[in-house]
Design a protein around this motif. Structure first.
Motif, PDB file in Angstrom:
ATOM      1  N   LEU A  77       0.817  -1.210   0.000  1.00  0.00           N
ATOM      2  CA  LEU A  77       0.000   0.000   0.000  1.00  0.00           C
ATOM      3  C   LEU A  77       0.854   1.265   0.000  1.00  0.00           C
ATOM      4  CD1 LEU A  77      -2.812  -0.909   2.525  1.00  0.00           C
ATOM      5  CD2 LEU A  77      -3.085  -0.414   0.106  1.00  0.00           C
ATOM      6  N   MET A  78       1.985   1.228   0.684  1.00  0.00           N
ATOM      7  CA  MET A  78       2.791   2.438   0.834  1.00  0.00           C
ATOM      8  C   MET A  78       3.780   2.652  -0.307  1.00  0.00           C
ATOM      9  SD  MET A  78       3.339   2.312   4.979  1.00  0.00           S
ATOM     10  CE  MET A  78       5.056   2.443   4.784  1.00  0.00           C
ATOM     11  N   LEU A  79       4.231   1.599  -0.949  1.00  0.00           N
ATOM     12  CA  LEU A  79       5.247   1.743  -1.984  1.00  0.00           C
ATOM     13  C   LEU A  79       4.820   2.614  -3.167  1.00  0.00           C
ATOM     14  CD1 LEU A  79       7.089  -1.669  -2.055  1.00  0.00           C
ATOM     15  CD2 LEU A  79       7.996   0.555  -1.448  1.00  0.00           C
ATOM     16  N   PRO A  80       3.599   2.482  -3.709  1.00  0.00           N
ATOM     17  CA  PRO A  80       3.258   3.365  -4.828  1.00  0.00           C
ATOM     18  C   PRO A  80       3.334   4.849  -4.474  1.00  0.00           C
ATOM     19  CG  PRO A  80       1.686   1.578  -4.704  1.00  0.00           C
ATOM     20  CD  PRO A  80       2.543   1.484  -3.489  1.00  0.00           C
ATOM     21  N   ALA A  81       2.883   5.223  -3.302  1.00  0.00           N
ATOM     22  CA  ALA A  81       2.947   6.636  -2.918  1.00  0.00           C
ATOM     23  C   ALA A  81       4.386   7.095  -2.729  1.00  0.00           C
ATOM     24  CB  ALA A  81       2.148   6.858  -1.635  1.00  0.00           C
ATOM     25  N   MET A  82       5.213   6.252  -2.107  1.00  0.00           N
ATOM     26  CA  MET A  82       6.613   6.628  -1.896  1.00  0.00           C
ATOM     27  C   MET A  82       7.366   6.711  -3.223  1.00  0.00           C
ATOM     28  SD  MET A  82       7.702   4.731   1.660  1.00  0.00           S
ATOM     29  CE  MET A  82       7.734   3.124   0.952  1.00  0.00           C
ATOM     30  N   LEU A  83       7.121   5.780  -4.131  1.00  0.00           N
ATOM     31  CA  LEU A  83       7.798   5.817  -5.420  1.00  0.00           C
ATOM     32  C   LEU A  83       7.345   7.014  -6.252  1.00  0.00           C
ATOM     33  CD1 LEU A  83       7.843   2.030  -6.316  1.00  0.00           C
ATOM     34  CD2 LEU A  83       9.758   3.463  -5.630  1.00  0.00           C
ATOM     35  N   THR A  84       6.075   7.393  -6.136  1.00  0.00           N
ATOM     36  CA  THR A  84       5.598   8.581  -6.832  1.00  0.00           C
ATOM     37  C   THR A  84       6.301   9.826  -6.302  1.00  0.00           C
ATOM     38  OG1 THR A  84       3.446   7.572  -7.185  1.00  0.00           O
ATOM     39  CG2 THR A  84       3.558   9.949  -7.365  1.00  0.00           C
ATOM     40  N   ALA A  85       6.405   9.923  -4.993  1.00  0.00           N
ATOM     41  CA  ALA A  85       7.098  11.077  -4.406  1.00  0.00           C
ATOM     42  C   ALA A  85       8.549  11.112  -4.845  1.00  0.00           C
ATOM     43  CB  ALA A  85       6.992  11.022  -2.888  1.00  0.00           C
ATOM     44  N   LEU A  86       9.209   9.963  -4.877  1.00  0.00           N
ATOM     45  CA  LEU A  86      10.597   9.923  -5.323  1.00  0.00           C
ATOM     46  C   LEU A  86      10.727  10.306  -6.795  1.00  0.00           C
ATOM     47  CD1 LEU A  86      11.905   6.729  -3.524  1.00  0.00           C
ATOM     48  CD2 LEU A  86      12.545   9.093  -3.077  1.00  0.00           C
ATOM     49  N   ALA A  87       9.781   9.895  -7.632  1.00  0.00           N
ATOM     50  CA  ALA A  87       9.831  10.240  -9.050  1.00  0.00           C
ATOM     51  C   ALA A  87       9.673  11.745  -9.250  1.00  0.00           C
ATOM     52  CB  ALA A  87       8.747   9.483  -9.811  1.00  0.00           C
ATOM     53  N   VAL A  88       8.777  12.355  -8.491  1.00  0.00           N
ATOM     54  CA  VAL A  88       8.567  13.804  -8.613  1.00  0.00           C
ATOM     55  C   VAL A  88       9.804  14.559  -8.130  1.00  0.00           C
ATOM     56  CG1 VAL A  88       7.200  15.741  -7.758  1.00  0.00           C
ATOM     57  CG2 VAL A  88       6.068  13.641  -8.475  1.00  0.00           C
ATOM     58  N   VAL A  89      10.383  14.128  -7.015  1.00  0.00           N
ATOM     59  CA  VAL A  89      11.588  14.788  -6.493  1.00  0.00           C
ATOM     60  C   VAL A  89      12.751  14.624  -7.461  1.00  0.00           C
ATOM     61  CG1 VAL A  89      13.312  14.660  -4.646  1.00  0.00           C
ATOM     62  CG2 VAL A  89      10.885  14.646  -4.096  1.00  0.00           C
ATOM     63  N   ARG A  90      12.871  13.428  -8.053  1.00  0.00           N
ATOM     64  CA  ARG A  90      13.950  13.206  -9.022  1.00  0.00           C
ATOM     65  C   ARG A  90      13.813  14.138 -10.214  1.00  0.00           C
ATOM     66  NH1 ARG A  90      13.364   7.786 -11.216  1.00  0.00           N
ATOM     67  NH2 ARG A  90      11.963   8.851 -12.598  1.00  0.00           N
ATOM     68  N   GLU A  91      12.580  14.296 -10.721  1.00  0.00           N
ATOM     69  CA  GLU A  91      12.377  15.200 -11.852  1.00  0.00           C
ATOM     70  C   GLU A  91      12.670  16.644 -11.480  1.00  0.00           C
ATOM     71  OE1 GLU A  91       8.747  14.864 -13.920  1.00  0.00           O
ATOM     72  OE2 GLU A  91       9.122  12.812 -14.541  1.00  0.00           O
ATOM     73  N   LYS A  92      12.331  17.013 -10.251  1.00  0.00           N
ATOM     74  CA  LYS A  92      12.616  18.381  -9.806  1.00  0.00           C
ATOM     75  C   LYS A  92      14.126  18.612  -9.721  1.00  0.00           C
ATOM     76  CE  LYS A  92      11.002  21.874  -6.738  1.00  0.00           C
ATOM     77  NZ  LYS A  92      10.094  22.727  -7.450  1.00  0.00           N
ATOM     78  N   GLU A  93      14.863  17.608  -9.216  1.00  0.00           N
ATOM     79  CA  GLU A  93      16.318  17.741  -9.118  1.00  0.00           C
ATOM     80  C   GLU A  93      16.982  17.783 -10.485  1.00  0.00           C
ATOM     81  OE1 GLU A  93      17.642  14.539  -6.689  1.00  0.00           O
ATOM     82  OE2 GLU A  93      17.083  15.545  -4.808  1.00  0.00           O
ATOM     83  N   ILE A  94      16.509  16.969 -11.402  1.00  0.00           N
ATOM     84  CA  ILE A  94      17.091  16.937 -12.745  1.00  0.00           C
ATOM     85  C   ILE A  94      16.745  18.217 -13.506  1.00  0.00           C
ATOM     86  CG2 ILE A  94      16.970  15.760 -14.976  1.00  0.00           C
ATOM     87  CD1 ILE A  94      16.621  13.156 -13.475  1.00  0.00           C
ATOM     88  N   GLY A  95      15.573  18.769 -13.236  1.00  0.00           N
ATOM     89  CA  GLY A  95      15.149  19.978 -13.937  1.00  0.00           C
ATOM     90  C   GLY A  95      14.121  19.712 -15.016  1.00  0.00           C
ATOM     91  N   SER A  96      13.746  18.460 -15.214  1.00  0.00           N
ATOM     92  CA  SER A  96      12.761  18.150 -16.257  1.00  0.00           C
ATOM     93  C   SER A  96      11.336  18.464 -15.820  1.00  0.00           C
ATOM     94  CB  SER A  96      12.866  16.685 -16.667  1.00  0.00           C
ATOM     95  OG  SER A  96      12.554  15.859 -15.566  1.00  0.00           O
TER      96      SER A  96
END
Length: 120
Positions: free
Chosen positions: A70-89
């Motif tokens: 139950l928790m992994l999809p939300a955590m992976l979504t948050a990580l994907a958004v943070v990764r995109e913010k760090e990369i600049g995309s």
């Protein structure tokens, strides 16, 4: 007292007493309606199939896997958004006409599908 289930057990015993009282009352009404004076020897007994000692530690271990699913999809979504913010995309998403809900749904949907496949 680690692993104590005293409050839960106490509440369950109270509910069990109420249900047994209701059942005895119903049986006595049925016996009176039929003209029978025989008392009832029925009782309700709890049977624990998978955790007969009602301990909390053995009950906690099987729940970890569904909680992770139950928790992994939300955590992976948050990580994907943070990764995109760090990369600049993520700047590309700011200028597109995509709403917040569409963006989050698009980011979370693959992880939800992956979690559903893992749970099957």
């Amino acid at each position: 007292m680690p692993g104590s289930t005293a409050p839960i057990r106490s509440a369950a015993e109270t509910v069990q007493g109420y249900i047994q009282g209701l059942h005895q009352h119903w049986l006595s009404q049925q016996a009176a309606a039929r003209g029978s004076a025989a008392g009832s020897s029925f009782s309700i007994e709890n049977r624990y199939r998978y955790n007969p000692d009602v301990q909390s530690l053995p009950a906690m271990v099987p729940i970890v896997i569904p909680l992770l699913l139950l928790m992994l999809p939300a955590m992976l979504t948050a990580l994907a958004v943070v990764r995109e913010k760090e990369i600049g995309s993520i700047i590309n998403l700011y200028v597109t006409p995509v709403s917040r809900s569409e963006f989050l749904l698009g980011k979370q949907l693959p992880y939800v599908v992956l979690a559903l496949v893992n749970s099957c």
